[in-house]
Scaffold this motif. Structure first.
Motif, PDB file in Angstrom:
ATOM      1  N   ALA A   1       0.826  -1.216   0.000  1.00 24.13           N
ATOM      2  CA  ALA A   1       0.000   0.000   0.000  1.00 24.13           C
ATOM      3  C   ALA A   1       0.862   1.269   0.000  1.00 24.13           C
ATOM      4  N   ILE A   2       2.165   1.102  -0.256  1.00 26.54           N
ATOM      5  CA  ILE A   2       3.100   2.242  -0.198  1.00 26.54           C
ATOM      6  C   ILE A   2       3.624   2.542  -1.611  1.00 26.54           C
ATOM      7  N   PRO A   3       3.721   3.821  -1.985  1.00 26.84           N
ATOM      8  CA  PRO A   3       4.251   4.159  -3.320  1.00 26.84           C
ATOM      9  C   PRO A   3       5.675   3.654  -3.545  1.00 26.84           C
ATOM     10  N   GLU A   4       5.976   3.408  -4.819  1.00 26.93           N
ATOM     11  CA  GLU A   4       7.290   2.847  -5.188  1.00 26.93           C
ATOM     12  C   GLU A   4       8.435   3.740  -4.748  1.00 26.93           C
ATOM     13  N   LYS A   5       8.194   5.050  -4.780  1.00 23.87           N
ATOM     14  CA  LYS A   5       9.262   6.006  -4.436  1.00 23.87           C
ATOM     15  C   LYS A   5       9.787   5.793  -3.019  1.00 23.87           C
TER      16      LYS A   5
ATOM     17  N   PHE B   1      -5.105  -1.475  -1.547  1.00 24.47           N
ATOM     18  CA  PHE B   1      -5.674  -2.179  -0.385  1.00 24.47           C
ATOM     19  C   PHE B   1      -6.344  -3.505  -0.754  1.00 24.47           C
ATOM     20  N   LEU B   2      -6.952  -3.557  -1.931  1.00 20.94           N
ATOM     21  CA  LEU B   2      -7.557  -4.841  -2.324  1.00 20.94           C
ATOM     22  C   LEU B   2      -6.455  -5.894  -2.468  1.00 20.94           C
ATOM     23  N   ALA B   3      -5.349  -5.500  -3.114  1.00 18.01           N
ATOM     24  CA  ALA B   3      -4.208  -6.423  -3.243  1.00 18.01           C
ATOM     25  C   ALA B   3      -3.698  -6.809  -1.854  1.00 18.01           C
TER      26      ALA B   3
ATOM     27  N   VAL C   1      -8.453  -4.330   5.464  1.00 19.64           N
ATOM     28  CA  VAL C   1      -7.363  -5.196   4.981  1.00 19.64           C
ATOM     29  C   VAL C   1      -7.275  -6.485   5.806  1.00 19.64           C
ATOM     30  N   PHE C   2      -7.396  -6.357   7.124  1.00 15.17           N
ATOM     31  CA  PHE C   2      -7.279  -7.536   7.996  1.00 15.17           C
ATOM     32  C   PHE C   2      -8.453  -8.502   7.830  1.00 15.17           C
ATOM     33  N   SER C   3      -9.522  -8.062   7.189  1.00 17.14           N
ATOM     34  CA  SER C   3     -10.654  -8.976   6.993  1.00 17.14           C
ATOM     35  C   SER C   3     -10.301 -10.107   6.035  1.00 17.14           C
ATOM     36  N   GLY C   4      -9.163  -9.977   5.345  1.00 13.50           N
ATOM     37  CA  GLY C   4      -8.666 -11.111   4.563  1.00 13.50           C
ATOM     38  C   GLY C   4      -8.231 -12.258   5.466  1.00 13.50           C
ATOM     39  N   MET C   5      -7.951 -11.941   6.726  1.00 10.23           N
ATOM     40  CA  MET C   5      -7.403 -12.959   7.637  1.00 10.23           C
ATOM     41  C   MET C   5      -8.419 -14.064   7.979  1.00 10.23           C
ATOM     42  N   PRO C   6      -9.641 -13.736   8.441  1.00 11.91           N
ATOM     43  CA  PRO C   6     -10.600 -14.811   8.702  1.00 11.91           C
ATOM     44  C   PRO C   6     -10.948 -15.602   7.449  1.00 11.91           C
TER      45      PRO C   6
END
Ligand code: FAD
Length: 386
Positions: free
Chosen positions: A54-58, A66-68, A245-250
């Motif tokens: 979620a952080i820019p390449e720079k 966030f979906l990723a 984002v953490f909802s991917g965990m369950p």
């Protein structure tokens, strides 16, 4: 709303899935048994680009969004919820929240090292007397010339004993409410800062959970994050992001439980037939699969809304509340399908069941999610009446 998946989403999920299956799956039990997580895993995830999704390449990230991030969270959680928890606390609670409010000098100093895994991050909000009511926190930060002196303590801090960088919330004014809280970037070596011993816990064992102490802890004024007094807003925005984002965990934990239970049900025979031929077993499998898919879609919806800059509180709470309830039901069904074997430490579903119990507590309990959803419904209703 099925999200439109792009190459960047698939790449993040594929990378995390590959790392989880090749590296974490065989290590998960060792992490659990030894109650410790090798710091090297962060550098490995950093090299794969997973720490800065979620952080820019720079600043060393990969800017996948966030979906990723939620999809990567799901994949890591399938293999090790302990690693996924520490990964999430590092990448999103610390690194992303830091990025979101930091000035350029702070971004340059901290983000490349956090994204590479050279430094590990933690997020310190909860205190012994401020859990669900986090805004009532008591840790104080008093400005003295070119530094702040922090006094107080934090409880239940993931990565506490592993981290070099801590995002710490403290009270810069006496009065309670908006304007009273501020956030600081605290480094492990700052004078007056110390970490208690790791706490033993029910699930996600191996992901360190610690108490932090601040005794006249000297924090340079330049380590104030964003504006003094804006901490409550940062905290609320951060919690919406965390829940999405953490909802991917369950989803990941429950999917791993379903995969294991399904394979077992096909193989195990009783009454001269496989368990999977019994309709009562099929009912459990079907229920698990349906609820997992529903939780996944709620997660995708919340994370996509974040990516699009849309209002997310209610959707993040939908995903977190349903994910927590779903993961408990799914992992309990998995234990049931495995019978006596499911009750032992010989197979991972026992661990999945314990890991799932965290979701209804960390990052805001299920009761708090219900309060948020009800508050949003009532706001919508009041608007309709106007
Ligand atoms: C494994 C783990 C990792 C964590 N990691 C971090 C971290 O990295 N950083 C961090 O800052 N914190 C972290 N936490 C803390 C976590 O966010 C808190 O535990 C959580 O917010 C709940 O606070 P509490 O434990 O003090 O419970 P309490 O707030 O005391 O709640 C106890 C019970 O009362 C209920 N309750 C409270 N208020 C209400 C209300 N108004 N209405 C109805 N019911 C209510 C709750 O739902 C719960 O059932 C972590 C916790 C755990 C277990």
């Amino acid at each position: 709303m099925p999200a439109q998946l792009e190459d960047s989403h698939k790449l993040a999920a594929d990378t995390a899935r590959d790392f989880a299956s090749k590296r974490l799956k065989s290590l998960a039990q060792e992490i659990e048994d030894s109650q410790s997580l090798p710091a090297e895993l962060f550098r490995e995830m950093g090299r794969l680009g997973l720490l800065g999704l979620a952080i820019p390449e720079k600043y060393g990230g990969t800017d996948a969004g966030f979906l990723a991030s939620a999809m990567a969270m799901e994949e890591l959680s399938k293999a090790s919820a302990a690693v996924a928890l520490s990964y999430g606390a590092h990448s999103f609670l610390c690194s992303y929240n830091l990025y979101a409010h930091a000035d350029e000098a702070q971004r340059k100093r901290y983000l490349p090292k956090l994204c590479s895994g050279e430094w590990i991050g933690a997020f310190a909000l909860t205190e012994p007397e401020a859990g669900s009511d986090a805004a009532s926190l008591k840790t104080k930060a008093a400005r003295e010339g070119e530094r702040y002196l922090l006094n107080g303590s934090k409880l239940f801090i993931t990565n506490g004993s592993l981290a070099q960088v801590f995002l710490v919330f403290a009270r810069t004014e006496r009065r309670r409410g908006q304007g009273a809280l501020s956030a600081f970037i605290v480094e492990k070596g700052f004078p007056g800062f110390s970490v208690g011993k790791d706490m033993r816990k029910l699930g996600t064992c191996g992901s360190p959970l610690s108490e932090l102490y601040f005794k006249d802890c000297e924090v340079p004024a330049e380590n104030l994050l964003g504006e003094e007094g804006a901490g409550l807003r940062y905290m609320l925005e951060g919690l919406d992001m965390e829940r999405s984002v953490f909802s991917g965990m369950p989803v990941g934990i429950a999917q791993a439980a379903l995969d294991y239970a399904l394979a077992y049900a096909v193989k195990r025979r009783q009454f001269n037939q496989s368990l999977s031929s019994f309709q009562l077993i099929q009912e459990m499998l079907a229920q698990m699969a349906t609820e997992i898919e529903a939780a996944r879609l709620l997660t995708y919806q919340a994370a996509s809304r974040l990516d699009e800059g849309l209002e997310v509180s209610k959707y993040a709470s939908f995903a977190k509340l349903f994910g927590a309830q779903m993961a408990m039901r799914a992992t309990q069904n998995a234990v049931q399908i495995l019978g006596g074997y499911g009750f032992t430490k010989e197979c991972p579903v026992e661990r999945f069941y314990r890991d799932a119990a965290l979701i209804g507590i960390g990052g805001g309990t299920s009761q708090i999610q219900q309060l948020i959803i009800a508050r949003e419904l009532l706001k919508e209703q009041a608007k309709r009446r106007d």
